[in-house]
Design an enzyme around this catalytic site. Structure first.
Site, PDB file in Angstrom:
ATOM      1  N   GLY A  86      10.522 -18.508  -1.702  1.00 60.04           N
ATOM      2  CA  GLY A  86      10.660 -17.293  -2.489  1.00 60.04           C
ATOM      3  C   GLY A  86       9.545 -17.162  -3.501  1.00 60.04           C
ATOM      4  O   GLY A  86       8.680 -18.027  -3.644  1.00 60.04           O
ATOM      5  N   GLY A  88       8.071 -17.748  -6.529  1.00 60.44           N
ATOM      6  CA  GLY A  88       8.290 -18.677  -7.623  1.00 60.44           C
ATOM      7  C   GLY A  88       7.524 -18.346  -8.882  1.00 60.44           C
ATOM      8  O   GLY A  88       7.845 -18.859  -9.954  1.00 60.44           O
ATOM      9  N   ARG A  89       6.505 -17.496  -8.763  1.00 53.44           N
ATOM     10  CA  ARG A  89       5.741 -17.094  -9.958  1.00 53.44           C
ATOM     11  C   ARG A  89       5.269 -15.647  -9.833  1.00 53.44           C
ATOM     12  O   ARG A  89       4.230 -15.276 -10.372  1.00 53.44           O
ATOM     13  CB  ARG A  89       4.540 -18.032 -10.163  1.00 53.44           C
ATOM     14  CG  ARG A  89       3.608 -18.131  -8.968  1.00 53.44           C
ATOM     15  CD  ARG A  89       2.374 -18.926  -9.302  1.00 53.44           C
ATOM     16  NE  ARG A  89       1.518 -19.103  -8.140  1.00 53.44           N
ATOM     17  CZ  ARG A  89       0.217 -19.345  -8.207  1.00 53.44           C
ATOM     18  NH1 ARG A  89      -0.375 -19.417  -9.367  1.00 53.44           N
ATOM     19  NH2 ARG A  89      -0.493 -19.512  -7.114  1.00 53.44           N
ATOM     20  N   LYS A 109       1.662 -11.465 -10.471  1.00 47.36           N
ATOM     21  CA  LYS A 109       1.592 -12.855 -10.020  1.00 47.36           C
ATOM     22  C   LYS A 109       1.226 -13.738 -11.217  1.00 47.36           C
ATOM     23  O   LYS A 109       0.151 -13.580 -11.801  1.00 47.36           O
ATOM     24  CB  LYS A 109       0.553 -12.993  -8.905  1.00 47.36           C
ATOM     25  CG  LYS A 109       0.574 -14.316  -8.166  1.00 47.36           C
ATOM     26  CD  LYS A 109      -0.351 -14.268  -6.967  1.00 47.36           C
ATOM     27  CE  LYS A 109      -0.344 -15.587  -6.213  1.00 47.36           C
ATOM     28  NZ  LYS A 109      -1.295 -15.559  -5.069  1.00 47.36           N
ATOM     29  N   GLY A 122       6.191 -21.025 -13.218  1.00 48.63           N
ATOM     30  CA  GLY A 122       6.098 -19.608 -12.901  1.00 48.63           C
ATOM     31  C   GLY A 122       4.834 -18.932 -13.393  1.00 48.63           C
ATOM     32  O   GLY A 122       4.696 -17.714 -13.304  1.00 48.63           O
ATOM     33  N   ARG A 172      -1.212  -7.635  -7.930  1.00 48.38           N
ATOM     34  CA  ARG A 172      -1.605  -7.589  -6.523  1.00 48.38           C
ATOM     35  C   ARG A 172      -0.966  -6.380  -5.837  1.00 48.38           C
ATOM     36  O   ARG A 172       0.192  -6.050  -6.084  1.00 48.38           O
ATOM     37  CB  ARG A 172      -1.172  -8.879  -5.823  1.00 48.38           C
ATOM     38  CG  ARG A 172      -1.531  -8.914  -4.354  1.00 48.38           C
ATOM     39  CD  ARG A 172      -1.452 -10.322  -3.811  1.00 48.38           C
ATOM     40  NE  ARG A 172      -0.088 -10.813  -3.692  1.00 48.38           N
ATOM     41  CZ  ARG A 172       0.211 -12.071  -3.344  1.00 48.38           C
ATOM     42  NH1 ARG A 172      -0.758 -12.943  -3.123  1.00 48.38           N
ATOM     43  NH2 ARG A 172       1.462 -12.456  -3.240  1.00 48.38           N
ATOM     44  N   ASP A 244       5.201 -18.685   5.389  1.00 51.79           N
ATOM     45  CA  ASP A 244       5.506 -17.854   4.219  1.00 51.79           C
ATOM     46  C   ASP A 244       4.256 -17.186   3.668  1.00 51.79           C
ATOM     47  O   ASP A 244       4.354 -16.369   2.738  1.00 51.79           O
ATOM     48  CB  ASP A 244       6.214 -18.673   3.133  1.00 51.79           C
ATOM     49  CG  ASP A 244       5.416 -19.885   2.699  1.00 51.79           C
ATOM     50  OD1 ASP A 244       5.196 -20.765   3.547  1.00 51.79           O
ATOM     51  OD2 ASP A 244       5.030 -19.972   1.527  1.00 51.79           O
ATOM     52  N   ASN A 245       3.086 -17.500   4.223  1.00 51.49           N
ATOM     53  CA  ASN A 245       1.840 -16.832   3.846  1.00 51.49           C
ATOM     54  C   ASN A 245       1.319 -15.974   4.994  1.00 51.49           C
ATOM     55  O   ASN A 245       0.121 -15.699   5.072  1.00 51.49           O
ATOM     56  CB  ASN A 245       0.765 -17.865   3.471  1.00 51.49           C
ATOM     57  CG  ASN A 245       1.108 -18.616   2.201  1.00 51.49           C
ATOM     58  OD1 ASN A 245       1.852 -18.122   1.365  1.00 51.49           O
ATOM     59  ND2 ASN A 245       0.585 -19.820   2.059  1.00 51.49           N
TER      60      ASN A 245
END
Length: 472
Positions: A86, A88-89, A109, A122, A172, A244-245
């Site tokens: 997920g 995270g930051r 981000k 984070g 972003r 996840d990327n």
């Protein structure tokens, strides 16, 4: 003029199982480093002269219409499955509709801890924020599908990594942040209703003509094959091609330990944590097929006849090798001035790459030098280049305008790793001039820019950067 972002937040309307809603954590002294006014205009954002830009994009002020949330997803990281990851930051502020009618995410981000921070703070420090800003905008200028950078802000606070470092927040922009890991999350948990809802949402947002998971898988495979072939044609190494990327939109995302090669080496690795070369330059073609196999597995529960689905999905994933090769051939042939390549052009390309490898030639410079009279000077054994050049010249004699094709396929300027690190070091000391200079020059990567010639130079031995870091 007051900043206005015309939010229309569709992901926030999905059930709570898709995200956690929370606000960014305010910072003590936000200061704007960069604001991408041209991008803001395409997003229908007005009020670029608002003095509140820094506090808004540091997370101190929530703009009207925003609905901040952290997405939850799973993912395979270096081949091992993590059942819950997920943001995270990061926090998704919301979405806008751009000038082209496309929906775009706006995400902070480095905005503070979330339920998915996994004991992290984070936050982001200045280096990764500036790297992602420069590299993602450079990739856009190079014509690569990518996330974009809208803003970069200093927080005025210290982030602890190997040492105390200045904190920063990146804003972003993405076609979406839907990842393979999103599908893996619901599939692995047997949450089929949510998996179906995710499929419907993804199709509606990115593939509106798609009717079933088979078609979705095929289209995502095609986009990812084209993307990775384009990376390779530019000497780009993503560094962390975890699922996840890996986006469903086909955009490059998450510029952590990424880099562009200097000396051509198919086994080149930059990520400090990729000790076995899983995400090396040449391995990227195999890894994207592996990632698509994980997407296929996650989609199986949506199919009424799962045995038949396994067979059809396997055929699609295995077919990626041919698609990748066609895309690779097209991209690299263009770099040699060949507009309509045939399979017979593969050996010509391959022999030039071997020539570069054997002679430790710089990837970007060697290709660009083919437009000049000093290409042979890039090789330790010029006679070997002469032998190859004879066949190449004969091949492009039949092309209409090979020089024009080569000029728009071979950049003069890339965000070289040593220049990125030098820029970050200067910015940590308070000097942001190199950051702005890089952005200006890299916005025109295919143009000759004599005043910026120093940015084409490969690193001196003392300047070589052997590894990059994600910054978490």
């Amino acid at each position: 003029m007051t900043l206005h972002i015309p939010f229309d937040n569709s992901f926030a309307r999905l059930p709570a199982s898709f995200h956690s809603k929370l606000k960014p954590q305010p910072v003590s002294a936000p200061k704007l480093i960069a604001w991408n006014a041209a991008l803001a205009e395409t997003l229908n954002i007005t009020g670029s002269d608002d003095p509140r830009l820094a506090p808004i994009f540091a997370g101190n002020v929530i703009p009207d219409g925003a609905d901040p949330l952290a997405q939850v997803y799973a993912g395979h990281q270096f081949g091992g499955f993590s059942p819950q990851l997920g943001d995270g930051r990061a926090l998704l502020l919301g979405e806008v509709i751009d000038h082209a009618g496309a929906r775009r995410d706006i995400q902070l981000k480095g905005s503070g801890p979330t339920p998915y921070s996994r004991r992290g703070d984070g936050r982001a420090w200045l280096g990764p924020v500036l790297r992602e800003y420069v590299v993602s905008e450079a990739m856009h200028a190079l014509g690569v599908p990518t996330t974009r950078a809208l803003a970069a802000v200093r927080t005025g606070e210290t982030v602890l990594r190997e040492r105390p470092l200045p904190g920063a927040v990146l804003t972003r922009v993405a076609a979406s942040h839907i990842r393979v890991g999103h599908f893996e999350l619901f599939s692995s948990r047997g949450m089929i209703a949510e998996l179906q809802q995710l499929f419907d949402y993804t199709v509606d947002r990115h593939y509106p003509s798609t009717t079933d998971p088979t078609e979705l898988l095929q289209q995502v495979c095609d986009r990812q094959a084209a993307l990775v072939a384009q990376w390779m044609s530019l000497g780009f190494i993503h560094g962390v091609m975890n699922t996840d990327n890996c986006t469903l939109s086909g955009e490059t995302i998450d510029y952590g330990p990424c880099a562009f090669m200097d000396v051509y080496d198919p086994h080149q690795v930059f990520s400090s944590i990729d000790r076995n070369g899983r995400y090396a330059y040449a391995a990227q073609a195999e890894i994207i097929v592996w990632n698509m196999a994980q997407l296929a597995t996650a989609l199986i529960p949506l199919m009424p006849d799962q045995d038949a689905a396994v067979e059809s999905f396997t055929k699609i994933v295995h077919g990626m090798a041919d698609t990748l090769h066609r895309e690779w051939l097209t991209r690299f042939a263009a770099k040699l001035g060949i507009n309509a390549p045939t399979p017979e052009d593969g050996p010509l390309i391959g022999s030039f790459l071997r020539l570069m490898h054997d002679n430790q030639a710089d990837f970007t410079i060697a290709f660009r030098a083919l437009l000049t009279d000093n290409a042979r000077d890039q090789f330790a054994d010029p006679s070997a280049f002469d032998a190859w050049e004879t066949g190449w010249r004969k091949r492009i004699d039949t092309e209409a305008d090979p020089e024009a094709l080569m000029r728009r396929s071979n950049p003069a300027f890339i965000p070289r790793n040593h220049r990125i690190e030098q820029m970050i070091s200067a910015a940590v000391d308070g000097d942001e001039r190199a950051f702005h200079h890089l952005n200006t020059v890299l916005s025109r990567p295919y143009d000759d820019q004599p005043d910026a010639e120093e940015l084409t130079r490969p690193p001196l031995p003392a300047e070589i950067v052997p590894a990059t870091f994600c910054g978490t």
